[in-house]
Write a protein that holds these residues in place. Sequence first.
Motif, PDB file in Angstrom:
ATOM      1  N   ASN A 138       0.823  -1.213   0.000  1.00  0.00           N
ATOM      2  CA  ASN A 138       0.000   0.000   0.000  1.00  0.00           C
ATOM      3  C   ASN A 138       0.849   1.252   0.000  1.00  0.00           C
ATOM      4  O   ASN A 138       1.824   1.356   0.752  1.00  0.00           O
ATOM      5  CB  ASN A 138      -0.877   0.047   1.261  1.00  0.00           C
ATOM      6  CG  ASN A 138      -1.859  -1.098   1.347  1.00  0.00           C
ATOM      7  OD1 ASN A 138      -2.275  -1.642   0.331  1.00  0.00           O
ATOM      8  ND2 ASN A 138      -2.236  -1.439   2.561  1.00  0.00           N
TER       9      ASN A 138
ATOM     10  N   PHE B  70       0.187   5.736  -0.264  1.00  0.00           N
ATOM     11  CA  PHE B  70      -0.843   6.764  -0.150  1.00  0.00           C
ATOM     12  C   PHE B  70      -0.243   8.146  -0.431  1.00  0.00           C
ATOM     13  O   PHE B  70       0.915   8.401  -0.102  1.00  0.00           O
ATOM     14  CB  PHE B  70      -1.409   6.815   1.278  1.00  0.00           C
ATOM     15  CG  PHE B  70      -1.870   5.488   1.830  1.00  0.00           C
ATOM     16  CD1 PHE B  70      -0.963   4.616   2.401  1.00  0.00           C
ATOM     17  CD2 PHE B  70      -3.208   5.138   1.793  1.00  0.00           C
ATOM     18  CE1 PHE B  70      -1.369   3.401   2.920  1.00  0.00           C
ATOM     19  CE2 PHE B  70      -3.629   3.929   2.313  1.00  0.00           C
ATOM     20  CZ  PHE B  70      -2.714   3.057   2.878  1.00  0.00           C
TER      21      PHE B  70
ATOM     22  N   PHE C 259      -4.750   6.417  -3.380  1.00  0.00           N
ATOM     23  CA  PHE C 259      -4.246   5.232  -2.696  1.00  0.00           C
ATOM     24  C   PHE C 259      -3.917   4.178  -3.763  1.00  0.00           C
ATOM     25  O   PHE C 259      -4.647   4.032  -4.742  1.00  0.00           O
ATOM     26  CB  PHE C 259      -5.329   4.751  -1.731  1.00  0.00           C
ATOM     27  CG  PHE C 259      -5.235   3.329  -1.278  1.00  0.00           C
ATOM     28  CD1 PHE C 259      -6.338   2.488  -1.369  1.00  0.00           C
ATOM     29  CD2 PHE C 259      -4.070   2.831  -0.736  1.00  0.00           C
ATOM     30  CE1 PHE C 259      -6.264   1.177  -0.938  1.00  0.00           C
ATOM     31  CE2 PHE C 259      -3.986   1.527  -0.303  1.00  0.00           C
ATOM     32  CZ  PHE C 259      -5.092   0.697  -0.411  1.00  0.00           C
TER      33      PHE C 259
ATOM     34  N   PRO D 237      -0.550  -4.550   3.935  1.00  0.00           N
ATOM     35  CA  PRO D 237      -2.004  -4.699   3.816  1.00  0.00           C
ATOM     36  C   PRO D 237      -2.645  -4.965   5.171  1.00  0.00           C
ATOM     37  O   PRO D 237      -2.063  -5.628   6.027  1.00  0.00           O
ATOM     38  CB  PRO D 237      -2.173  -5.919   2.900  1.00  0.00           C
ATOM     39  CG  PRO D 237      -0.872  -6.072   2.219  1.00  0.00           C
ATOM     40  CD  PRO D 237       0.166  -5.560   3.151  1.00  0.00           C
ATOM     41  N   SER D 238      -3.855  -4.428   5.373  1.00  0.00           N
ATOM     42  CA  SER D 238      -4.592  -4.629   6.616  1.00  0.00           C
ATOM     43  C   SER D 238      -5.598  -5.752   6.435  1.00  0.00           C
ATOM     44  O   SER D 238      -5.984  -6.076   5.316  1.00  0.00           O
ATOM     45  CB  SER D 238      -5.334  -3.343   7.000  1.00  0.00           C
ATOM     46  OG  SER D 238      -4.424  -2.270   7.112  1.00  0.00           O
TER      47      SER D 238
ATOM     48  N   GLY E 194     -10.251  -5.872  10.190  1.00  0.00           N
ATOM     49  CA  GLY E 194     -10.561  -4.688  10.977  1.00  0.00           C
ATOM     50  C   GLY E 194      -9.334  -3.990  11.543  1.00  0.00           C
ATOM     51  O   GLY E 194      -9.417  -2.872  12.025  1.00  0.00           O
ATOM     52  N   TRP E 195      -8.186  -4.665  11.524  1.00  0.00           N
ATOM     53  CA  TRP E 195      -6.948  -4.049  12.016  1.00  0.00           C
ATOM     54  C   TRP E 195      -6.297  -3.279  10.885  1.00  0.00           C
ATOM     55  O   TRP E 195      -6.131  -3.808   9.798  1.00  0.00           O
ATOM     56  CB  TRP E 195      -6.000  -5.148  12.512  1.00  0.00           C
ATOM     57  CG  TRP E 195      -4.651  -4.647  12.896  1.00  0.00           C
ATOM     58  CD1 TRP E 195      -3.567  -4.473  12.077  1.00  0.00           C
ATOM     59  CD2 TRP E 195      -4.232  -4.220  14.181  1.00  0.00           C
ATOM     60  NE1 TRP E 195      -2.504  -3.980  12.789  1.00  0.00           N
ATOM     61  CE2 TRP E 195      -2.889  -3.809  14.088  1.00  0.00           C
ATOM     62  CE3 TRP E 195      -4.872  -4.143  15.427  1.00  0.00           C
ATOM     63  CZ2 TRP E 195      -2.167  -3.336  15.184  1.00  0.00           C
ATOM     64  CZ3 TRP E 195      -4.145  -3.672  16.517  1.00  0.00           C
ATOM     65  CH2 TRP E 195      -2.811  -3.267  16.386  1.00  0.00           C
ATOM     66  N   HIS E 196      -5.929  -2.043  11.153  1.00  0.00           N
ATOM     67  CA  HIS E 196      -5.233  -1.249  10.154  1.00  0.00           C
ATOM     68  C   HIS E 196      -3.769  -1.123  10.554  1.00  0.00           C
ATOM     69  O   HIS E 196      -3.455  -0.685  11.655  1.00  0.00           O
ATOM     70  CB  HIS E 196      -5.867   0.138  10.011  1.00  0.00           C
ATOM     71  CG  HIS E 196      -7.115   0.118   9.205  1.00  0.00           C
ATOM     72  ND1 HIS E 196      -8.280  -0.461   9.655  1.00  0.00           N
ATOM     73  CD2 HIS E 196      -7.385   0.555   7.952  1.00  0.00           C
ATOM     74  CE1 HIS E 196      -9.214  -0.359   8.732  1.00  0.00           C
ATOM     75  NE2 HIS E 196      -8.703   0.252   7.678  1.00  0.00           N
ATOM     76  N   ASN E 197      -2.902  -1.540   9.650  1.00  0.00           N
ATOM     77  CA  ASN E 197      -1.475  -1.477   9.951  1.00  0.00           C
ATOM     78  C   ASN E 197      -0.966  -0.044   9.969  1.00  0.00           C
ATOM     79  O   ASN E 197      -1.551   0.861   9.367  1.00  0.00           O
ATOM     80  CB  ASN E 197      -0.685  -2.286   8.927  1.00  0.00           C
ATOM     81  CG  ASN E 197      -0.773  -3.771   9.214  1.00  0.00           C
ATOM     82  OD1 ASN E 197      -0.621  -4.208  10.343  1.00  0.00           O
ATOM     83  ND2 ASN E 197      -1.015  -4.550   8.175  1.00  0.00           N
ATOM     84  N   GLU E 198       0.148   0.140  10.647  1.00  0.00           N
ATOM     85  CA  GLU E 198       0.777   1.453  10.758  1.00  0.00           C
ATOM     86  C   GLU E 198       1.110   1.993   9.387  1.00  0.00           C
ATOM     87  O   GLU E 198       1.595   1.256   8.511  1.00  0.00           O
ATOM     88  CB  GLU E 198       2.056   1.325  11.575  1.00  0.00           C
ATOM     89  CG  GLU E 198       2.881   2.602  11.678  1.00  0.00           C
ATOM     90  CD  GLU E 198       4.108   2.427  12.538  1.00  0.00           C
ATOM     91  OE1 GLU E 198       4.376   1.278  12.964  1.00  0.00           O
ATOM     92  OE2 GLU E 198       4.797   3.432  12.790  1.00  0.00           O
ATOM     93  N   GLN E 199       0.851   3.274   9.189  1.00  0.00           N
ATOM     94  CA  GLN E 199       1.295   3.944   7.973  1.00  0.00           C
ATOM     95  C   GLN E 199       2.601   4.669   8.308  1.00  0.00           C
ATOM     96  O   GLN E 199       2.700   5.372   9.320  1.00  0.00           O
ATOM     97  CB  GLN E 199       0.243   4.918   7.462  1.00  0.00           C
ATOM     98  CG  GLN E 199      -0.981   4.198   6.916  1.00  0.00           C
ATOM     99  CD  GLN E 199      -1.909   5.093   6.120  1.00  0.00           C
ATOM    100  OE1 GLN E 199      -1.594   6.247   5.806  1.00  0.00           O
ATOM    101  NE2 GLN E 199      -3.066   4.564   5.764  1.00  0.00           N
TER     102      GLN E 199
END
Lengths: 110, 116
Positions: B31, B33, B48, B96-97, B100-105
């Motif tokens: 990913n 952004f 994105f 990639p997340s 429901g968990w979003h990984n650190e950007q």
Amino acid sequence: TQLLEQSPQFLSIQEGENLTVYCNSSSVFSSLQWYRQEPGEGPVLLVTVVTGGEVKKLKRLTFQFGDARKDSSLHITAAQPGDTGLYLCAGGRAGNMLTFGGGTRLMVKP
Amino acid sequence: DVKVTQSSRYLVKRTGEKVFLECVQDMDHENMFWYRQDPGLGLRLIYFSYDVKMKEKGDIPEGYSVSREKKERFSLILESASTNQTSMYLCASSAPSSGGWHNEQFFGPGTRLTVL
């Protein structure tokens, strides 16, 4: 579009004081992150919370995710000048994307 | 040490010019952004990309396009710069997340673009 509102926008306090920053939405988020940004740099992740009611502590910082997963708070105990910066909350949404709040600019004076 | 780098820290362009902002990450993240940051508005997602040659519009894509020809590189293009595109531009990458968990950007240091 999901929106996140942060308050206050600006906060100027003396070293040693406590403070709380709020992040509110009318939408439910799958997870909530807090970032801190210092001048001339990009934001850096402080914490991720995913469960309604979850509380996480990072030294003098306490993060809480609301029971309904629509709001969050960041509490700093005995603030220090090194805590100065822009604090951003970010809600997780579909497709790996985040929605960011408007930010709280914190200044801690010695 | 993980790193996201952006091609310029400061850029000054004239109205109508074509502007390229480059971003490179060394973490092999799928990913990437592009955000713009304006006082009081936080970070707003422009575009994105979740894979090479794949892209999705963010919340404010008008006036911008993107290119991702290689996994590590994500470019933001302003086809015809306008004064209302004066802003701080931040690039980020993440793994990639799921569930429901979003990984650190991970963010680059930003490019402050001024359009005169």
